[in-house]
Design an enzyme around this catalytic site. Structure first.
Site, mmCIF file in Angstrom:
data_model
loop_
_atom_site.group_PDB
_atom_site.id
_atom_site.type_symbol
_atom_site.label_atom_id
_atom_site.label_comp_id
_atom_site.label_asym_id
_atom_site.label_seq_id
_atom_site.Cartn_x
_atom_site.Cartn_y
_atom_site.Cartn_z
ATOM 1 N N GLU A 277 24.878 -22.041 44.557
ATOM 2 C CA GLU A 277 26.315 -22.280 44.340
ATOM 3 C C GLU A 277 26.823 -21.639 43.064
ATOM 4 O O GLU A 277 28.012 -21.323 42.955
ATOM 5 C CB GLU A 277 26.582 -23.798 44.258
ATOM 6 C CG GLU A 277 26.371 -24.512 45.578
ATOM 7 C CD GLU A 277 26.310 -26.037 45.421
ATOM 8 O OE1 GLU A 277 26.902 -26.570 44.466
ATOM 9 O OE2 GLU A 277 25.658 -26.680 46.264
ATOM 10 N N ASN A 278 25.925 -21.480 42.073
ATOM 11 C CA ASN A 278 26.411 -21.110 40.735
ATOM 12 C C ASN A 278 26.002 -19.737 40.218
ATOM 13 O O ASN A 278 26.596 -19.250 39.259
ATOM 14 C CB ASN A 278 25.930 -22.147 39.709
ATOM 15 C CG ASN A 278 26.497 -23.521 40.008
ATOM 16 O OD1 ASN A 278 27.712 -23.685 40.045
ATOM 17 N ND2 ASN A 278 25.633 -24.489 40.244
ATOM 18 N N ILE B 147 21.353 -23.066 42.244
ATOM 19 C CA ILE B 147 21.339 -21.615 42.041
ATOM 20 C C ILE B 147 22.275 -20.940 43.059
ATOM 21 O O ILE B 147 23.074 -20.068 42.703
ATOM 22 C CB ILE B 147 19.894 -21.069 42.184
ATOM 23 C CG1 ILE B 147 18.984 -21.704 41.125
ATOM 24 C CG2 ILE B 147 19.877 -19.551 42.084
ATOM 25 C CD1 ILE B 147 17.491 -21.412 41.318
ATOM 26 N N ARG C 295 17.737 -42.261 49.832
ATOM 27 C CA ARG C 295 17.074 -41.022 50.225
ATOM 28 C C ARG C 295 15.582 -41.321 50.339
ATOM 29 O O ARG C 295 14.965 -41.822 49.394
ATOM 30 C CB ARG C 295 17.293 -39.969 49.150
ATOM 31 C CG ARG C 295 16.623 -38.699 49.499
ATOM 32 C CD ARG C 295 16.751 -37.715 48.385
ATOM 33 N NE ARG C 295 16.599 -36.395 48.925
ATOM 34 C CZ ARG C 295 17.102 -35.323 48.364
ATOM 35 N NH1 ARG C 295 17.810 -35.418 47.273
ATOM 36 N NH2 ARG C 295 16.900 -34.139 48.895
ATOM 37 N N GLY D 294 14.165 -27.201 43.665
ATOM 38 C CA GLY D 294 13.411 -27.048 44.910
ATOM 39 C C GLY D 294 14.184 -26.033 45.745
ATOM 40 O O GLY D 294 15.415 -25.997 45.671
ATOM 41 N N ASN E 212 18.667 -42.583 44.983
ATOM 42 C CA ASN E 212 17.689 -41.504 45.131
ATOM 43 C C ASN E 212 16.635 -41.724 44.039
ATOM 44 O O ASN E 212 16.857 -41.385 42.880
ATOM 45 C CB ASN E 212 18.401 -40.157 44.964
ATOM 46 C CG ASN E 212 17.456 -38.979 45.123
ATOM 47 O OD1 ASN E 212 16.266 -39.154 45.363
ATOM 48 N ND2 ASN E 212 17.995 -37.776 44.983
ATOM 49 N N ARG F 219 18.989 -20.383 34.745
ATOM 50 C CA ARG F 219 19.933 -19.926 33.702
ATOM 51 C C ARG F 219 19.178 -19.291 32.540
ATOM 52 O O ARG F 219 19.594 -18.258 32.002
ATOM 53 C CB ARG F 219 20.770 -21.105 33.180
ATOM 54 C CG ARG F 219 21.883 -21.474 34.130
ATOM 55 C CD ARG F 219 22.451 -22.804 33.779
ATOM 56 N NE ARG F 219 21.451 -23.862 34.013
ATOM 57 C CZ ARG F 219 21.731 -25.125 34.223
ATOM 58 N NH1 ARG F 219 22.973 -25.528 34.215
ATOM 59 N NH2 ARG F 219 20.784 -26.005 34.453
HETATM 60 P P1 AMP Z 1 19.576 -28.196 41.697
HETATM 61 O O1 AMP Z 1 18.140 -28.591 41.849
HETATM 62 O O2 AMP Z 1 20.267 -27.967 42.996
HETATM 63 O O3 AMP Z 1 20.338 -29.088 40.767
HETATM 64 O O4 AMP Z 1 19.552 -26.757 40.969
HETATM 65 C C1 AMP Z 1 18.970 -26.570 39.722
HETATM 66 C C2 AMP Z 1 18.824 -25.083 39.465
HETATM 67 O O5 AMP Z 1 20.128 -24.476 39.499
HETATM 68 C C3 AMP Z 1 18.230 -24.745 38.092
HETATM 69 O O6 AMP Z 1 17.276 -23.699 38.216
HETATM 70 C C4 AMP Z 1 19.435 -24.234 37.319
HETATM 71 O O7 AMP Z 1 19.054 -23.292 36.358
HETATM 72 C C5 AMP Z 1 20.219 -23.558 38.433
HETATM 73 N N1 AMP Z 1 21.609 -23.316 38.017
HETATM 74 C C6 AMP Z 1 22.587 -24.224 37.849
HETATM 75 N N2 AMP Z 1 23.717 -23.593 37.389
HETATM 76 C C7 AMP Z 1 23.415 -22.274 37.292
HETATM 77 C C8 AMP Z 1 24.130 -21.105 36.895
HETATM 78 N N3 AMP Z 1 25.402 -21.167 36.513
HETATM 79 N N4 AMP Z 1 23.494 -19.922 36.924
HETATM 80 C C9 AMP Z 1 22.206 -19.829 37.310
HETATM 81 N N5 AMP Z 1 21.473 -20.875 37.712
HETATM 82 C C10 AMP Z 1 22.055 -22.098 37.705
#
Ligand code: AMP
Length: 404
Positions: free
Chosen positions: A330-331, A328, A92, A211, A8, A284
């Site tokens: 998932e977490n 975001i 990708r 994104g 990627n 976060r």
């Molecule tokens: P991704 O692009 O899918 O890797 O997602 C990145 C985004 O997920 C960023 O804005 C991170 O702050 C958010 N993120 C990852 N873990 C958490 C968490 N435990 N709580 C809130 N946001 C999170």
């Protein structure tokens, strides 16, 4: 051990994963790594199947000045130090244009066709193609597969595919493509195991990461997306604004004297959660902040997801399930709760305890519409496509083409 390499490549980083091919075509992730800081402070980092670090090394700028050099460095490390000789490489590729509705085995003709789409995704497509070209030159017998972010959305009907602009522009490729397709495809494939009846129905999937977009799926196929011609439209993102009146762009040009490339930089890097909060693009940090503008950015994010969910539910003429995925989705239990609040009018009720546990199903058992959290895995999707094209193509035992 047969392995598949997944690549990627972006403007300043090349991410890669190595999967072993096990019995019955099962794939197991063995290595996850990346070279970032390309052209500034190049650094290779990688971990094994359990996430334990197996490499962390810096390089001088001259050693890794661009994406092909980064691909070469990662490839050398895999071959020379780990003795990994993949039977195929899956890439990708952000744009498959109007024609590619599925992954494709790469040859020079395919590369030439994909180059035509550089103008549709100038920030991404050239970097996606660079490692493909360098592998094609260095290892012409090694099968490579291009997997597109747009392909999953090629099932859209004409109403979802058009803008209200003269037809000639549509014919040239100015269409509502939609992106994050590999993530949505992974979810579409995972749903039948999680909720078989729902998978056959009308589902909104919210891919909420740096994104962010949402996809309306009917019977596992994409019928509408919040993203369009580029990955700028739709939901607010880390640094991109999401939906924006084109008049704002005209204002930036005419009143602020911004050039096309100034506007491009601004829209891709300075807007979204970062621009609105003035605090951070990272959810976060926004959640941890007491700044009123950070709160506004979170409120706006949840509000716009709610608005767009209404639009997608209209496209589906109803709704049978809502799915959260990506960083975001998932977490962040907080953001999920805020979004579900916005969806209350659709008959969605949250189970706060299940949400806090990040359970698979986070809606209450009496919720009219169930809500799921499904971790996405775009790289596994690419590895699966690569293996499956390798196995179904005419000719040869893939082992004969292994690079040594
Ligand atoms: P991704 O692009 O899918 O890797 O997602 C990145 C985004 O997920 C960023 O804005 C991170 O702050 C958010 N993120 C990852 N873990 C958490 C968490 N435990 N709580 C809130 N946001 C999170």
């Amino acid at each position: 051990m047969d392995t598949i390499l997944v690549v990627n490549a972006g403007s300043s980083s090349v991410k890669f994963q190595v999967y072993s091919v096990e019995g019955e075509g099962k794939l197991r992730r063995q290595i996850k790594g990346q070279i970032d800081g390309i052209g500034s402070r190049p650094r290779l980092r990688a971990g094994d199947a359990n996430g334990n670090p197996i490499a962390d090394r810096a390089y001088p700028i001259e050693a890794v000045p661009d994406v092909p050099a980064a691909m070469g460095t990662a490839g050398e490390w895999l071959r020379d130090e780990l003795r990994i000789h993949p039977i195929a490489v899956g890439h990708r590729v952000v744009h498959g244009g109007p024609e590619y509705d599925r992954p494709v085995l790469i040859d020079h003709g395919v590369v030439a066709r994909l180059e035509r789409f550089v103008m549709l995704a100038p920030l991404h497509q050239p970097h996606n193609l660079a490692p493909i070209r360098s592998i094609l030159a260095g290892f012409p017998a090694l099968p490579q597969v291009a997997c597109f972010d747009t392909a999953f959305h090629r099932t859209h009907g004409p109403l979802a595919d058009h803008y209200a602009i003269p037809h000639q522009l549509h014919a040239e490729g100015v269409r509502r493509y939609g992106f994050h397709g590999l993530s949505y495809e992974y979810i579409a494939n995972a749903l039948p195991q999680i909720a078989p009846d729902i998978a056959k129905g009308r589902v909104i999937v919210a891919h909420l990461g740096s994104g962010a977009s949402m996809c309306a799926m009917s019977r596992g196929q994409s019928v509408e997306s919040t993203m369009g011609f580029t990955a700028l439209d739709g939901l607010p993102m880390g640094t991109r604004p999401g939906q924006l009146d084109p008049g704002v762009v005209l204002y930036l040009i005419s009143e602020k004297g911004m050039s096309a490339s100034n506007v491009q930089d601004f829209l891709y890097r300075d807007c979204g959660l970062k621009g609105l909060s003035g605090v951070s693009n990272d959810m976060r940090e926004l959640e941890a902040s007491s700044d009123a503008k950070a709160k506004l950015a979170i409120d706006y994010f949840a509000y716009r997801i709610g608005l767009n969910a209404g639009m997608l539910a209209a496209a589906l003429q109803g709704l049978d399930a809502f799915v959260f995925t990506a960083g975001i989705g998932e977490n962040s239990a907080t953001i999920r709760a805020r979004v579900v609040e916005q969806l209350g009018w659709l008959g969605v009720t949250l189970d706060p305890a299940e949400n806090a546990r990040h359970s698979k199903q986070i809606s209450r058992s009496d919720s009219r519409i169930p809500v799921y959290v499904v971790p996405t895995d775009e790289e596994l999707m690419i590895a699966k496509h690569t293996l499956s094209l390798l196995m179904t193509r005419p000719s040869t035992n893939p082992r004969q083409e292994r690079v040594s």
